[in-house]
Write a protein that holds these residues in place. Structure first.
Motif, PDB file in Angstrom:
ATOM      1  N   LEU A   1      -9.577 -30.611-146.493  1.00 48.41           N
ATOM      2  CA  LEU A   1     -10.953 -30.815-146.922  1.00 48.41           C
ATOM      3  C   LEU A   1     -10.966 -31.483-148.291  1.00 48.41           C
ATOM      4  O   LEU A   1     -10.198 -31.119-149.182  1.00 48.41           O
ATOM      5  CB  LEU A   1     -11.699 -29.483-146.984  1.00 48.41           C
ATOM      6  CG  LEU A   1     -11.786 -28.704-145.673  1.00 48.41           C
ATOM      7  CD1 LEU A   1     -12.532 -27.394-145.891  1.00 48.41           C
ATOM      8  CD2 LEU A   1     -12.444 -29.531-144.589  1.00 48.41           C
ATOM      9  N   MET A   2     -11.833 -32.468-148.471  1.00 44.70           N
ATOM     10  CA  MET A   2     -11.895 -33.216-149.722  1.00 44.70           C
ATOM     11  C   MET A   2     -12.408 -32.309-150.838  1.00 44.70           C
ATOM     12  O   MET A   2     -13.403 -31.595-150.669  1.00 44.70           O
ATOM     13  CB  MET A   2     -12.796 -34.430-149.567  1.00 44.70           C
ATOM     14  CG  MET A   2     -12.774 -35.355-150.769  1.00 44.70           C
ATOM     15  SD  MET A   2     -13.762 -36.837-150.520  1.00 44.70           S
ATOM     16  CE  MET A   2     -12.641 -37.790-149.492  1.00 44.70           C
ATOM     17  N   SER A   3     -11.694 -32.365-151.957  1.00 43.33           N
ATOM     18  CA  SER A   3     -12.058 -31.528-153.098  1.00 43.33           C
ATOM     19  C   SER A   3     -11.535 -32.178-154.370  1.00 43.33           C
ATOM     20  O   SER A   3     -10.805 -33.164-154.332  1.00 43.33           O
ATOM     21  CB  SER A   3     -11.453 -30.131-152.938  1.00 43.33           C
ATOM     22  OG  SER A   3     -10.041 -30.188-152.965  1.00 43.33           O
ATOM     23  N   ALA A   4     -11.916 -31.596-155.487  1.00 42.29           N
ATOM     24  CA  ALA A   4     -11.430 -32.028-156.792  1.00 42.29           C
ATOM     25  C   ALA A   4     -11.291 -30.791-157.670  1.00 42.29           C
ATOM     26  O   ALA A   4     -11.997 -29.800-157.470  1.00 42.29           O
ATOM     27  CB  ALA A   4     -12.406 -33.012-157.428  1.00 42.29           C
ATOM     28  N   VAL A   5     -10.387 -30.867-158.621  1.00 38.47           N
ATOM     29  CA  VAL A   5     -10.215 -29.761-159.560  1.00 38.47           C
ATOM     30  C   VAL A   5     -10.831 -30.173-160.887  1.00 38.47           C
ATOM     31  O   VAL A   5     -10.556 -31.253-161.418  1.00 38.47           O
ATOM     32  CB  VAL A   5      -8.727 -29.403-159.749  1.00 38.47           C
ATOM     33  CG1 VAL A   5      -8.562 -28.321-160.809  1.00 38.47           C
ATOM     34  CG2 VAL A   5      -8.119 -28.961-158.429  1.00 38.47           C
ATOM     35  N   ARG A   6     -11.681 -29.311-161.389  1.00 40.74           N
ATOM     36  CA  ARG A   6     -12.343 -29.553-162.687  1.00 40.74           C
ATOM     37  C   ARG A   6     -12.461 -28.217-163.405  1.00 40.74           C
ATOM     38  O   ARG A   6     -12.979 -27.249-162.839  1.00 40.74           O
ATOM     39  CB  ARG A   6     -13.724 -30.165-162.436  1.00 40.74           C
ATOM     40  CG  ARG A   6     -14.536 -30.443-163.649  1.00 40.74           C
ATOM     41  CD  ARG A   6     -14.024 -31.677-164.335  1.00 40.74           C
ATOM     42  NE  ARG A   6     -14.843 -31.927-165.497  1.00 40.74           N
ATOM     43  CZ  ARG A   6     -14.962 -33.092-166.047  1.00 40.74           C
ATOM     44  NH1 ARG A   6     -14.328 -34.119-165.542  1.00 40.74           N
ATOM     45  NH2 ARG A   6     -15.694 -33.243-167.112  1.00 40.74           N
ATOM     46  N   GLY A   7     -11.967 -28.156-164.628  1.00 41.89           N
ATOM     47  CA  GLY A   7     -12.060 -26.926-165.406  1.00 41.89           C
ATOM     48  C   GLY A   7     -11.318 -25.759-164.781  1.00 41.89           C
ATOM     49  O   GLY A   7     -11.731 -24.617-164.932  1.00 41.89           O
ATOM     50  N   GLY A   8     -10.237 -26.049-164.069  1.00 40.87           N
ATOM     51  CA  GLY A   8      -9.452 -24.994-163.440  1.00 40.87           C
ATOM     52  C   GLY A   8     -10.034 -24.463-162.139  1.00 40.87           C
ATOM     53  O   GLY A   8      -9.527 -23.492-161.583  1.00 40.87           O
ATOM     54  N   ILE A   9     -11.081 -25.087-161.645  1.00 39.36           N
ATOM     55  CA  ILE A   9     -11.720 -24.666-160.390  1.00 39.36           C
ATOM     56  C   ILE A   9     -11.601 -25.790-159.377  1.00 39.36           C
ATOM     57  O   ILE A   9     -11.872 -26.949-159.682  1.00 39.36           O
ATOM     58  CB  ILE A   9     -13.202 -24.308-160.613  1.00 39.36           C
ATOM     59  CG1 ILE A   9     -13.316 -23.126-161.576  1.00 39.36           C
ATOM     60  CG2 ILE A   9     -13.902 -23.997-159.281  1.00 39.36           C
ATOM     61  CD1 ILE A   9     -14.739 -22.805-161.997  1.00 39.36           C
ATOM     62  N   ARG A  10     -11.182 -25.448-158.161  1.00 41.08           N
ATOM     63  CA  ARG A  10     -11.183 -26.414-157.061  1.00 41.08           C
ATOM     64  C   ARG A  10     -12.581 -26.421-156.459  1.00 41.08           C
ATOM     65  O   ARG A  10     -13.106 -25.394-156.049  1.00 41.08           O
ATOM     66  CB  ARG A  10     -10.163 -26.056-155.985  1.00 41.08           C
ATOM     67  CG  ARG A  10     -10.249 -27.015-154.795  1.00 41.08           C
ATOM     68  CD  ARG A  10      -9.014 -27.016-153.940  1.00 41.08           C
ATOM     69  NE  ARG A  10      -7.803 -27.315-154.662  1.00 41.08           N
ATOM     70  CZ  ARG A  10      -7.407 -28.536-155.038  1.00 41.08           C
ATOM     71  NH1 ARG A  10      -8.149 -29.588-154.765  1.00 41.08           N
ATOM     72  NH2 ARG A  10      -6.270 -28.696-155.684  1.00 41.08           N
TER      73      ARG A  10
END
Length: 133
Positions: free
Chosen positions: A41-50
């Motif tokens: 599933l498409m995702s991104a990590v930002r600020g330690g959260i996926r």
């Protein structure tokens, strides 16, 4: 009212957070699938959260594709209940994870973070491990 209506109400300062989360859990969301052999599933990590990307309809997904400069290609996606994303997918990550809905819509996006009441307690970052039964 549906999820987009509840998002709008919250953003306008007249919504009910519990109703928003309820609509999110009941909504069928379109979750893009990554290209490649793994196809997760498409995702991104930002600020330690996926953050898993999810969209309320194909038009919202198309706006996301356009914002990424990829509107000319076909996007594969899964139709998944919001509840399934937070109850089944988030726990599999093994790290803080949430859902970002309609992220390309400046006035219609909403984040569902890894906190109590949205994700399972064992995955919530605002609960101490000793509090989880």
């Amino acid at each position: 009212m549906g999820l987009t209506g509840e998002i709008s109400a919250i953003r306008d300062g007249r919504g009910d957070p519990a109703r928003l989360v309820g609509e999110f859990r009941r909504a069928v969301l379109l979750v893009p699938v990554e290209d490649g052999p793994d196809g997760g599933l498409m995702s991104a990590v930002r600020g330690g959260i996926r953050w898993f990307y999810a969209f309320t309809d194909e038009e919202a997904l198309a706006r996301f594709a356009a914002a990424r400069g990829a509107s000319g290609r076909e996007w594969e996606y899964l139709a998944v209940l919001g509840a399934r994303l937070v109850d089944a997918v988030v726990p599999e990550v093994g790290a803080p994870a949430g859902v970002a809905v309609n992220v390309a819509d400046e006035d219609g996006s909403m984040f569902f973070p890894p906190v109590k009441g949205i994700v399972p307690d064992a995955c919530a970052v605002d609960i101490d491990a000793g509090e989880v039964a």
